[in-house]
Design an enzyme around this catalytic site. Structure first.
Site, mmCIF file in Angstrom:
data_model
loop_
_atom_site.group_PDB
_atom_site.id
_atom_site.type_symbol
_atom_site.label_atom_id
_atom_site.label_comp_id
_atom_site.label_asym_id
_atom_site.label_seq_id
_atom_site.Cartn_x
_atom_site.Cartn_y
_atom_site.Cartn_z
ATOM 1 N N ASP A 1 0.859 -1.189 0.000
ATOM 2 C CA ASP A 1 0.000 0.000 0.000
ATOM 3 C C ASP A 1 0.896 1.240 0.000
ATOM 4 O O ASP A 1 1.605 1.514 0.973
ATOM 5 C CB ASP A 1 -0.886 -0.005 1.252
ATOM 6 C CG ASP A 1 -2.182 0.761 1.061
ATOM 7 O OD1 ASP A 1 -2.164 1.770 0.323
ATOM 8 O OD2 ASP A 1 -3.204 0.366 1.646
ATOM 9 N N ASP B 1 -2.657 4.571 -2.945
ATOM 10 C CA ASP B 1 -3.702 5.170 -2.113
ATOM 11 C C ASP B 1 -4.061 6.577 -2.587
ATOM 12 O O ASP B 1 -3.179 7.414 -2.803
ATOM 13 C CB ASP B 1 -3.223 5.229 -0.657
ATOM 14 C CG ASP B 1 -4.236 5.858 0.268
ATOM 15 O OD1 ASP B 1 -5.271 5.220 0.534
ATOM 16 O OD2 ASP B 1 -4.006 7.012 0.706
ATOM 17 N N GLU C 1 -6.406 3.470 -5.995
ATOM 18 C CA GLU C 1 -7.650 3.584 -5.251
ATOM 19 C C GLU C 1 -8.507 4.630 -5.963
ATOM 20 O O GLU C 1 -8.167 5.800 -6.000
ATOM 21 C CB GLU C 1 -7.390 4.024 -3.812
ATOM 22 C CG GLU C 1 -8.670 4.137 -3.008
ATOM 23 C CD GLU C 1 -8.470 4.805 -1.655
ATOM 24 O OE1 GLU C 1 -9.324 4.611 -0.793
ATOM 25 O OE2 GLU C 1 -7.478 5.535 -1.491
ATOM 26 N N HIS D 1 -10.957 -1.807 4.399
ATOM 27 C CA HIS D 1 -10.679 -1.129 5.669
ATOM 28 C C HIS D 1 -11.397 0.208 5.796
ATOM 29 O O HIS D 1 -11.417 0.792 6.883
ATOM 30 C CB HIS D 1 -9.175 -0.905 5.808
ATOM 31 C CG HIS D 1 -8.624 0.017 4.754
ATOM 32 N ND1 HIS D 1 -8.529 -0.345 3.425
ATOM 33 C CD2 HIS D 1 -8.166 1.293 4.816
ATOM 34 C CE1 HIS D 1 -8.023 0.652 2.731
ATOM 35 N NE2 HIS D 1 -7.800 1.657 3.543
ATOM 36 N N ASP D 2 -11.971 0.699 4.712
ATOM 37 C CA ASP D 2 -12.666 1.987 4.741
ATOM 38 C C ASP D 2 -14.188 1.842 4.788
ATOM 39 O O ASP D 2 -14.905 2.839 4.700
ATOM 40 C CB ASP D 2 -12.297 2.819 3.507
ATOM 41 C CG ASP D 2 -10.931 3.474 3.633
ATOM 42 O OD1 ASP D 2 -10.498 3.727 4.777
ATOM 43 O OD2 ASP D 2 -10.286 3.728 2.603
#
Length: 556
Positions: free
Chosen positions: A110, A211, A265, A328-329
């Site tokens: 990431d 990201d 992302e 995770h979001d």
């Protein structure tokens, strides 16, 4: 690592390992604590490598583990080449990576380079004086020009500009004030990033998840943009045209030199935006990760189907998609798209995993979803530590919103739900740690855990394994043509996958009641490949599915 040769199949999609893989996302500080400090770490992952192998997954995406003050749980990086001590050492990292590779599992890193931490040395230098060589590594607005044009911040209710007294100027941060945005228009910044990526690629990392990358390029004139368009964040803040040149530069400098892939992302606001990022002849990124269905738990099933069908149709012959329903979001998969009640949690989680693993695209499974882990009840704002949740709460107070309604929604949708520790067994703290965990364990861990589901052949876990095995052994579920059936059916999502004469029918009941579908395809039924019930009700051209039943059948 030399890049592999690619061949074409009958629908003219190039074949490669990252398309055929199944990706499993690990939130490292919530996965497994090996040293009793309450935080997950690399050695904890090493302890569970055999478990990961048993799932059949072939890739792991791990959230950031770089040196960080942890304002945003690692998405505020202060040194991109140093490991955050709570996770272990560089030696621990290498042992973990080697252990994955030994088991045929690739690692996706990431990379957080839209912004850094305000504790990164680049920013410390940048804010020290206006003539510092690092000044142009970030976006600054001199205070003598007046207040900068409005920019919305996703985390800060005061906006995306913060005044810094040291040089009498404002700096830009699309996220928290502790996360200043890097200036990608400065070529020195870009080549710093490419060097970081090469550093990790040389260590053996197999891919990069970029990201918030669609926001990296900014219009540095900073024209006035109207307030009140926060819901159009991607439109106003993302996909500035120079981004494509930067991605092509990244491809030439890094990606083309290794057998790796990169996924951003977000993929803009249109199908064309996504294609412009990932189509092979663009030489930019390799996979689109879009958010059209992130809020689709509020949609009718017909709308949900329309979204996935639209994207699949557009990418049928060019480009490649990721398939995901949680990360995770977001809050937990089974709460948002299934049914978390004791009666239906297992079958609905199985149905959702069947869906993700039978669609065209690379499936992304978030840790714990292979168990059907659920949301945790956190009705009070005092329980929250997430910078996003706290920022949203401050914004709600500032705007005079109904805080009761706000907390109800936060409790359900907050990303805190997806960050509770992995539930390994029914011992204290679910076997995650021997001490107080950094985030409390979901109280349902005694019922939902790996050890219990290992023993149950009908569990969510064992169904997940069967489904991964089916996908890994049948390329029709990877590359096969997708065709939606009975699109107006409000209960059942049905489609076929076809490749080189092989055909499979997928039937998914998204409801808590029996539902039927009628189709000529039913006369071609051959062998049942997956079924989360013990039976399948067939009457002539009609199949009746039980609540949340998921069936995959080979067709003649």
């Amino acid at each position: 690592m030399k890049k592999e040769n690619k061949v074409k199949n009958s629908i003219d999609i190039s074949k490669t390992w990252w398309k055929e893989g199944v990706l499993y996302q690990i939130y490292p500080q919530s996965f497994k604590d090996s040293d009793g400090d309450g935080f997950g770490d690399f050695k904890g992952v090493i302890e569970k490598l055999d478990y990961l192998e048993s799932l059949g997954i072939t890739m792991v995406w791990m959230n950031p583990f770089f040196e960080s003050p942890m304002v945003d749980n690692g998405y505020d990086v202060s040194d991109y080449r140093v490991i955050q001590p709570r996770y272990g050492s560089m030696e621990d990292f290498q042992n973990m990576l080697d252990g994955m590779h030994k088991r045929g599992i690739k690692l996706v890193l990431d990379v957080v380079v839209n912004h850094s931490s305000n504790e990164h040395d680049w920013f410390k230098q940048s804010r020290s004086s206006r003539d510092n060589p690092y000044r142009e590594y970030y976006h600054w607005w001199p205070a003598e020009k007046g207040e900068p044009p409005f920019r919305h911040s996703l985390f800060d209710p005061e906006g995306a500009w913060t005044y810094d007294e040291q040089t009498n100027a404002y700096y830009l941060h699309y996220f928290a004030a502790a996360q200043p945005d890097l200036n990608w228009e400065n070529s020195k910044v870009r080549y710093e990033v490419y060097d970081i990526m090469k550093f990790w690629a040389e260590k053996g990392v197999d891919g990069f998840r970029m990201d918030a990358f669609q926001y990296a390029s900014k219009d540095t004139i900073f024209p006035e943009w109207p307030k009140g368009h926060e819901e159009e964040y991607d439109k106003w803040y993302g996909m500035n045209p120079p981004l494509h040149g930067y991605l092509n530069e990244m491809y030439n400098e890094v990606i083309s030199k290794y057998d790796i892939f990169a996924v951003a992302e977000g993929a803009g606001t249109t199908l064309q935006d996504a294609h412009d990022i990932v189509d092979a002849d663009r030489n930019e990124l390799q996979m689109a990760y879009h958010f059209d269905y992130v809020g689709s738990d509020q949609l009718k099933l017909t709308d949900f189907k329309a979204i996935f069908t639209k994207w699949d149709t557009s990418f049928a012959e060019e480009g490649w998609l990721s398939i995901f329903l949680s990360n995770h979001d977001n809050s937990r998969l089974v709460n948002r798209f299934g049914n978390s009640s004791p009666e239906y949690r297992t079958v609905s989680a199985q149905m959702l995993n069947t869906f993700m693993l039978s669609m065209r695209g690379t499936p992304y499974t978030y840790f714990g979803d292979e168990l059907g882990m659920t949301n945790i009840d956190m009705p009070s704002i005092e329980e929250y530590v997430d910078v996003s949740a706290l920022g949203d709460y401050k914004r709600a107070v500032k705007e005079g919103k109904d805080l009761g309604e706000f907390m109800k929604n936060l409790n359900f949708y907050s990303r805190e739900n997806s960050r509770t520790p992995m539930q390994w067994n029914d011992s204290k703290n679910a076997g995650f740690t021997t001490t107080t965990p950094w985030k409390k364990v979901n109280p349902d861990y005694k019922d939902i855990n790996v050890a219990k589901q290992e023993k149950d052949p009908t569990s969510v876990l064992n169904h997940f394994r069967k489904m991964v095995k089916l996908r890994n052994e049948n390329k029709v579920l990877v590359y096969g043509k997708y065709e939606l059936l009975d699109k107006n059916n409000e209960d059942i999502y049905a489609y076929t996958r076809v490749l080189d004469g092989k055909k499979m029918l997928v039937l998914l009941n998204f409801t808590d009641h029996d539902s039927s579908i009628t189709s000529p395809q039913i006369q071609q039924l051959a062998e049942i490949q997956i079924n989360n019930y013990n039976s399948l009700a067939i009457n002539n051209h009609t199949i009746t599915l039980k609540p949340y039943q998921a069936v995959i059948v080979s067709l003649n």
